[in-house]
Design a protein around this motif. Structure first.
Motif, PDB file in Angstrom:
ATOM      1  N   SER A   1     -42.904 -13.240  10.132  1.00  0.00           N
ATOM      2  CA  SER A   1     -42.021 -12.620  11.103  1.00  0.00           C
ATOM      3  C   SER A   1     -41.065 -11.660  10.431  1.00  0.00           C
ATOM      4  N   ASN A   2     -40.233 -11.065  11.231  1.00  0.00           N
ATOM      5  CA  ASN A   2     -39.156 -10.215  10.743  1.00  0.00           C
ATOM      6  C   ASN A   2     -37.846 -10.972  10.862  1.00  0.00           C
ATOM      7  N   GLN A   3     -37.806 -12.191  10.385  1.00  0.00           N
ATOM      8  CA  GLN A   3     -36.631 -13.016  10.575  1.00  0.00           C
ATOM      9  C   GLN A   3     -36.093 -13.545   9.261  1.00  0.00           C
ATOM     10  N   VAL A   4     -34.803 -13.805   9.277  1.00  0.00           N
ATOM     11  CA  VAL A   4     -34.125 -14.487   8.190  1.00  0.00           C
ATOM     12  C   VAL A   4     -33.455 -15.700   8.811  1.00  0.00           C
ATOM     13  N   ILE A   5     -33.588 -16.849   8.185  1.00  0.00           N
ATOM     14  CA  ILE A   5     -32.950 -18.062   8.686  1.00  0.00           C
ATOM     15  C   ILE A   5     -31.801 -18.389   7.748  1.00  0.00           C
ATOM     16  N   ASP A   6     -30.584 -18.389   8.269  1.00  0.00           N
ATOM     17  CA  ASP A   6     -29.395 -18.690   7.480  1.00  0.00           C
ATOM     18  C   ASP A   6     -29.063 -20.162   7.678  1.00  0.00           C
TER      19      ASP A   6
ATOM     20  N   LYS B   1     -43.618 -22.971  -0.735  1.00  0.00           N
ATOM     21  CA  LYS B   1     -43.727 -21.721  -1.493  1.00  0.00           C
ATOM     22  C   LYS B   1     -42.345 -21.165  -1.834  1.00  0.00           C
ATOM     23  N   GLU B   2     -41.404 -21.317  -0.915  1.00  0.00           N
ATOM     24  CA  GLU B   2     -40.050 -20.812  -1.115  1.00  0.00           C
ATOM     25  C   GLU B   2     -39.169 -21.787  -1.905  1.00  0.00           C
ATOM     26  N   GLY B   3     -39.702 -22.980  -2.218  1.00  0.00           N
ATOM     27  CA  GLY B   3     -38.967 -23.941  -3.038  1.00  0.00           C
ATOM     28  C   GLY B   3     -38.005 -24.842  -2.284  1.00  0.00           C
ATOM     29  N   PHE B   4     -38.175 -24.961  -0.970  1.00  0.00           N
ATOM     30  CA  PHE B   4     -37.269 -25.778  -0.171  1.00  0.00           C
ATOM     31  C   PHE B   4     -37.749 -27.212   0.002  1.00  0.00           C
ATOM     32  N   VAL B   5     -39.027 -27.462  -0.246  1.00  0.00           N
ATOM     33  CA  VAL B   5     -39.558 -28.823  -0.183  1.00  0.00           C
ATOM     34  C   VAL B   5     -40.471 -29.069  -1.378  1.00  0.00           C
ATOM     35  N   GLU B   6     -40.588 -30.327  -1.745  1.00  0.00           N
ATOM     36  CA  GLU B   6     -41.583 -30.762  -2.709  1.00  0.00           C
ATOM     37  C   GLU B   6     -42.638 -31.542  -1.942  1.00  0.00           C
ATOM     38  N   LEU B   7     -43.893 -31.363  -2.328  1.00  0.00           N
ATOM     39  CA  LEU B   7     -44.996 -32.074  -1.701  1.00  0.00           C
ATOM     40  C   LEU B   7     -45.687 -32.916  -2.756  1.00  0.00           C
TER      41      LEU B   7
ATOM     42  N   PHE C   1     -56.903 -37.330  -0.263  1.00  0.00           N
ATOM     43  CA  PHE C   1     -56.871 -37.648   1.165  1.00  0.00           C
ATOM     44  C   PHE C   1     -55.809 -38.684   1.505  1.00  0.00           C
ATOM     45  N   GLY C   2     -54.859 -38.903   0.588  1.00  0.00           N
ATOM     46  CA  GLY C   2     -53.768 -39.847   0.828  1.00  0.00           C
ATOM     47  C   GLY C   2     -52.658 -39.207   1.644  1.00  0.00           C
ATOM     48  N   GLU C   3     -51.649 -40.002   1.896  1.00  0.00           N
ATOM     49  CA  GLU C   3     -50.490 -39.559   2.667  1.00  0.00           C
ATOM     50  C   GLU C   3     -49.769 -38.431   1.929  1.00  0.00           C
ATOM     51  N   LEU C   4     -49.430 -37.370   2.638  1.00  0.00           N
ATOM     52  CA  LEU C   4     -48.701 -36.247   2.055  1.00  0.00           C
ATOM     53  C   LEU C   4     -47.207 -36.526   2.182  1.00  0.00           C
ATOM     54  N   GLN C   5     -46.545 -36.693   1.034  1.00  0.00           N
ATOM     55  CA  GLN C   5     -45.109 -36.962   0.994  1.00  0.00           C
ATOM     56  C   GLN C   5     -44.355 -35.635   1.005  1.00  0.00           C
ATOM     57  N   VAL C   6     -43.278 -35.569   1.774  1.00  0.00           N
ATOM     58  CA  VAL C   6     -42.479 -34.355   1.900  1.00  0.00           C
ATOM     59  C   VAL C   6     -41.035 -34.704   1.550  1.00  0.00           C
ATOM     60  N   VAL C   7     -40.460 -33.946   0.609  1.00  0.00           N
ATOM     61  CA  VAL C   7     -39.072 -34.171   0.202  1.00  0.00           C
ATOM     62  C   VAL C   7     -38.316 -32.847   0.306  1.00  0.00           C
ATOM     63  N   TRP C   8     -37.212 -32.845   1.063  1.00  0.00           N
ATOM     64  CA  TRP C   8     -36.373 -31.654   1.165  1.00  0.00           C
ATOM     65  C   TRP C   8     -35.604 -31.485  -0.140  1.00  0.00           C
ATOM     66  N   THR C   9     -35.681 -30.304  -0.759  1.00  0.00           N
ATOM     67  CA  THR C   9     -34.971 -30.026  -2.004  1.00  0.00           C
ATOM     68  C   THR C   9     -34.026 -28.847  -1.866  1.00  0.00           C
ATOM     69  N   GLY C  10     -34.020 -28.240  -0.696  1.00  0.00           N
ATOM     70  CA  GLY C  10     -33.175 -27.062  -0.474  1.00  0.00           C
ATOM     71  C   GLY C  10     -31.725 -27.428  -0.291  1.00  0.00           C
TER      72      GLY C  10
ATOM     73  N   THR D   1     -37.341 -25.196  12.901  1.00  0.00           N
ATOM     74  CA  THR D   1     -37.223 -26.600  13.310  1.00  0.00           C
ATOM     75  C   THR D   1     -37.200 -27.507  12.086  1.00  0.00           C
ATOM     76  N   LEU D   2     -38.068 -27.230  11.137  1.00  0.00           N
ATOM     77  CA  LEU D   2     -38.136 -28.067   9.938  1.00  0.00           C
ATOM     78  C   LEU D   2     -36.866 -27.961   9.099  1.00  0.00           C
ATOM     79  N   VAL D   3     -36.294 -26.761   8.974  1.00  0.00           N
ATOM     80  CA  VAL D   3     -35.081 -26.628   8.172  1.00  0.00           C
ATOM     81  C   VAL D   3     -33.875 -27.249   8.872  1.00  0.00           C
ATOM     82  N   ALA D   4     -33.970 -27.458  10.155  1.00  0.00           N
ATOM     83  CA  ALA D   4     -32.907 -28.163  10.869  1.00  0.00           C
ATOM     84  C   ALA D   4     -33.049 -29.672  10.707  1.00  0.00           C
ATOM     85  N   ASN D   5     -34.290 -30.169  10.625  1.00  0.00           N
ATOM     86  CA  ASN D   5     -34.539 -31.612  10.610  1.00  0.00           C
ATOM     87  C   ASN D   5     -34.703 -32.213   9.212  1.00  0.00           C
TER      88      ASN D   5
END
Length: 108
Positions: free
Chosen positions: A86-91, A51-57, A63-72, A13-17
């Motif tokens: 899981s045993n899944q790969v997301i393309d 961990k996989e390098g798709f977002v920067e935090l 305790f401040g707001e956690l910023q999320v930036v898509w880098t993938g 869901t996150l990689v789609a949004n």
């Protein structure tokens, strides 16, 4: 109420949004969730993407707001087989979830 949500599904869901949104906060990502376990699952999915390098935090203060930036890239493939998720790969090129549970191990 039984919540049937997995970290692997949430990663999907996150990689789609996130590529569409680009930059957001964890609060905005989870404001529609009602159960604590749903928020925890979203956080774990976000950590997996980090961990996989798709977002920067980023968190500017304790305790401040956690910023999320898509880098993938939309051409990336997220392989969850090396995790306990899981045993899944997301393309990301096709936005398809590839189920690898039926694939026999290569012994070559």
């Amino acid at each position: 109420t039984t919540i049937r949500l997995t970290v692997a599904e949430t990663v999907q869901t996150l990689v789609a949004n996130l590529p569409v949104v680009g930059r957001t906060t964890f609060r905005r990502m989870t404001e529609h969730l009602h159960e604590r376990v749903e928020i925890i699952i979203h956080f774990l999915a976000l950590l997996e993407l980090y961990k996989e390098g798709f977002v920067e935090l980023d968190q500017l203060e304790n305790f401040g707001e956690l910023q999320v930036v898509w880098t993938g890239s939309s051409d990336d493939i997220i392989d969850l087989r090396e995790t306990a998720l899981s045993n899944q790969v997301i393309d990301l090129r096709t936005q398809q979830d590839i189920d690898l549970t039926e694939v026999e191990a290569y012994e070559g």
